[in-house]
Design a protein around this motif. Sequence first.
Motif, PDB file in Angstrom:
ATOM      1  N   SER A  33      28.968  37.197  34.793  1.00  9.90           N
ATOM      2  CA  SER A  33      28.988  37.553  36.199  1.00  9.90           C
ATOM      3  C   SER A  33      27.585  37.394  36.739  1.00  9.90           C
ATOM      4  O   SER A  33      26.687  38.071  36.274  1.00  9.90           O
ATOM      5  CB  SER A  33      29.307  39.024  36.314  1.00  9.90           C
TER       6      SER A  33
ATOM      7  N   GLY B  86      42.835  35.054  37.814  1.00  3.60           N
ATOM      8  CA  GLY B  86      41.420  35.224  38.154  1.00  3.60           C
ATOM      9  C   GLY B  86      41.130  36.404  39.052  1.00  3.60           C
ATOM     10  O   GLY B  86      39.975  36.758  39.256  1.00  3.60           O
TER      11      GLY B  86
ATOM     12  N   TYR C  61      38.798  39.260  37.942  1.00  2.00           N
ATOM     13  CA  TYR C  61      37.348  39.058  38.006  1.00  2.00           C
ATOM     14  C   TYR C  61      36.824  39.378  39.402  1.00  2.00           C
ATOM     15  O   TYR C  61      35.736  39.912  39.561  1.00  2.00           O
ATOM     16  CB  TYR C  61      36.975  37.622  37.617  1.00  2.00           C
TER      17      TYR C  61
ATOM     18  N   ASN D  23      34.062  42.186  39.582  1.00  2.00           N
ATOM     19  CA  ASN D  23      32.760  41.839  40.146  1.00  2.00           C
ATOM     20  C   ASN D  23      32.343  42.818  41.225  1.00  2.00           C
ATOM     21  O   ASN D  23      31.178  43.185  41.333  1.00  2.00           O
ATOM     22  CB  ASN D  23      32.796  40.427  40.737  1.00  2.00           C
TER      23      ASN D  23
ATOM     24  N   LEU E  45      37.952  34.858  44.559  1.00  2.00           N
ATOM     25  CA  LEU E  45      37.113  34.666  43.378  1.00  2.00           C
ATOM     26  C   LEU E  45      36.199  33.460  43.595  1.00  2.00           C
ATOM     27  O   LEU E  45      36.676  32.361  43.842  1.00  2.00           O
ATOM     28  CB  LEU E  45      37.985  34.437  42.142  1.00  2.00           C
ATOM     29  N   THR E  46      34.890  33.702  43.502  1.00  2.00           N
ATOM     30  CA  THR E  46      33.956  32.580  43.538  1.00  2.00           C
ATOM     31  C   THR E  46      33.611  32.213  42.110  1.00  2.00           C
ATOM     32  O   THR E  46      33.137  33.043  41.346  1.00  2.00           O
ATOM     33  CB  THR E  46      32.662  32.945  44.297  1.00  2.00           C
ATOM     34  N   ARG E  47      33.911  30.987  41.741  1.00  2.00           N
ATOM     35  CA  ARG E  47      33.564  30.523  40.393  1.00  2.00           C
ATOM     36  C   ARG E  47      32.311  29.675  40.488  1.00  2.00           C
ATOM     37  O   ARG E  47      32.082  29.004  41.492  1.00  2.00           O
ATOM     38  CB  ARG E  47      34.716  29.718  39.795  1.00  2.00           C
TER      39      ARG E  47
ATOM     40  N   SER F  46      36.630  28.849  33.726  1.00  2.00           N
ATOM     41  CA  SER F  46      36.104  29.861  32.802  1.00  2.00           C
ATOM     42  C   SER F  46      36.277  29.436  31.350  1.00  2.00           C
ATOM     43  O   SER F  46      35.506  29.835  30.486  1.00  2.00           O
ATOM     44  CB  SER F  46      36.753  31.216  33.031  1.00  2.00           C
TER      45      SER F  46
ATOM     46  N   THR G 168      31.313  33.717  37.276  1.00  4.97           N
ATOM     47  CA  THR G 168      31.846  34.165  38.564  1.00  4.97           C
ATOM     48  C   THR G 168      30.784  34.924  39.341  1.00  4.97           C
ATOM     49  O   THR G 168      29.767  35.324  38.792  1.00  4.97           O
ATOM     50  CB  THR G 168      33.080  35.084  38.376  1.00  4.97           C
ATOM     51  N   LYS G 169      31.073  35.107  40.614  1.00  2.00           N
ATOM     52  CA  LYS G 169      30.194  35.859  41.509  1.00  2.00           C
ATOM     53  C   LYS G 169      31.046  36.766  42.376  1.00  2.00           C
ATOM     54  O   LYS G 169      32.193  36.431  42.676  1.00  2.00           O
ATOM     55  CB  LYS G 169      29.508  34.889  42.479  1.00  2.00           C
TER      56      LYS G 169
END
Lengths: 473, 316
Positions: free
Chosen positions: A68, A166, A169, A173, A441-443, A455, A461-462
């Motif tokens: 992360s 996802g 996450y 996060n 979800l920002t990957r 992933s 991720t962010k």
Amino acid sequence: MVAPIYNEMCDASGQPRSHYQAFDAWLKACPEEMVHLKQTEADLISRRTGITFSLNGDEDGTERLIPSDLIPRIIDAHEWADLEKGLVQRVKALNMFLHDVYHQQNILRAGLIPSEQVLANAQYMPMMLSLDLPHQTYAHIAGVDIVRHSDGGFYVLEDNLRVPSGVSYMLSNRILMMRLFPDLFRSYAVRPVEHYPALLLQTLRSACWVEQPTVVLHTPGRFNSAYFEHAFLAKQMGIELVEGSDLFVRDGYVCMQTTEGRQQVDVIYRRVDDIYIDPLSFLPDSFIGVPGLASVYRQGHVVIANAMGTGVADDKSIYPYVPEMIRFYLDEEPILKNVQTWQCRKPDELSYVLANLPDLVVKEVHGAGGYGMLVGPTASKAEISEFALRLKANPDNYIAQPTLSLSACPIFVDQGIAPRHIDLRPFVLMGKETRIVPGGLTRVALREGSLVVNSSQGGGTKDTWVLESTEVR
Amino acid sequence: MLSRVAAQLYWLSRYLERAENMARILEVGQSFALVSTSDITRADPETIKEPLVITDTLEAFKATGRPMRSDQVAQFLAWDPSHPSSIFNCIQSCRENARSVRGALTVEMWECINDTWLELLVKKKKAKGSNHPVDSSFFEWIKQRSHLFRGVTFATIQRDQPYNFIRLGTYLERADNTARILSVKTRVAQAEGKDMVDDYYRLGAVLRSVSALEAYRDTYRDAIDADRVSELLIFNARVPRSLLFCLEETSYILDHLPQQTGREARKRCANLLTHLRFGTLNEVYAQGLETYLEEFVNENIHLGDAVQGDYLEVLA
């Protein structure tokens, strides 16, 4: 000539964009060792929360943490408002398309999509024909992959309408960032995402006509790479996490075996692919499904979310037609753009693709997860000529797109901060109403220059921050 | 709750208890060999065989072709992958069950089991390298890990069905174990007649293996004799490994599980409990201690089957 990459944080002159100014000031005021400290703390919290991604062949019980990154991806209110409208419009049209191709097939009659593209598609499920679903909802949960191109505009890369994953996450996060940087949340009005499980449960409950439905989450089991997401969501929603062997069919209904006896199940939030759902109908030697489930489903005695046969709408061969669908069903102009796509089954487009292979990305129409594709700019001459042979042998199986320059966002690296490519997967919940938690979800591709954000292939991720509209505040 | 999840919780605790009991049996067997006064007893093949007889694995042991030596018996019962109830396999099964129901455990419970497993793997590697004898430090470690899990469970989990199924597994397994130890050890004691010193060590070993030596002293304040040992381990309601205690706990747990199912299990439990609550040692002797215990073990197995059928089986 390669266009300059769009940087999410800074404009072309290197100045922070307005919605990143406060963060930039905060970051500059931060001592360097603090960042390092927070990153260590972040890893610890992630392990505690138990959000991990287990890779196949995991024998000794060590699960890999999805890294992360602690620099948030910030989206300003106006941009999000447009994105949101575009997503609702798109998913609505896709649902209407699914209802249509399993009923009247008006879009095929109108000649907008060649019939064989739909009816002969491997993802098309004849068992869904003339089956009426509550609220005519097929994709209750959609994960739409969006990238920003060097022109600054958002493009849809893929509509995931089968079992998008996802979202755990996205949630973890946010938990992480709020714990580590409470002061940042005081200077930014970030719209919340923590209610996603509640919205999901509401969506699933309203997906059937039963008044107090029993909802379960069907997982392929603990060897599945997304198992922890399944367990996490089930726990957050307070519903049972079931495996195929927990469910069985009795007197035309699906039941689960509990310590209190058998209990009827009304809605199955399945994280199992179509063909594994029912061994009697599809794969006889699969153990993760429920024998007889498909026939119960046909009788309307259970709701499966997402519905069976949604894959025909997110297939890459159908993707080029989504803008057409929006015009056809909604009589609106599409808000979100598609990436330009060449369909190799068309002779003139095939010859263009063959002539420009070094600049293009070529994908299999039914492929997923980055398998069976050619990335022209990074491929060797031998790879390209070998791929050209495959392409010519079976052009129907391929589409081609220009190589996109994904936008970049800074991440923390050992030497400080550096830009890396990102994408965005917002989750759209569809039922009686359509709901999207702001963001998604920002990957992020952790390797320099890499465009691969998956992933399973070392992506991270962010946290994604959608800001409250300033007019409202 | 889901039957499968309940089953996995129940079995994880049964396997852990089984590993602990195996360690207790082996530990006492070894320490007995060390303190034994007569050379005959020390090399007595019957004594060496005892852990195998107690755990019903004599035939399985012979089939491996290992020589009948106490170190070989210990290796077999502790490590042998071909023996389903070896300590190694028990811990592995415990961890496998725990892993698939992690959501039903607290983080601390999961970490306790997982740490045990990872450390066991390290020990196994070492044991292979040096042909390391299985000794009391290993048994002590197994016991401590089992104690730790019970403590962590007690301190962290909600008092709900998962908690009850975990405890149910513990007590059903424990009752079985106490009955088996008592049966084998007293059989030998009776056959050899009344030698005070030998009885002291032999019966003392039985008591220590079920952590009841102090309880015996507090209760009787007298020399150890076979009748009282039997009485203590069958009928005493305050000793946590006695048959009566285990069945009282089982009954209490069954009363707190869903009542719309579990009829057969509650019936069988009540039957067993009645005999233990109102039985006497004279009645036991009239039937013969060995026969009595054998019958108990069988009834206890039936009770386990009933629990399995009533609560834990899918497609009942």
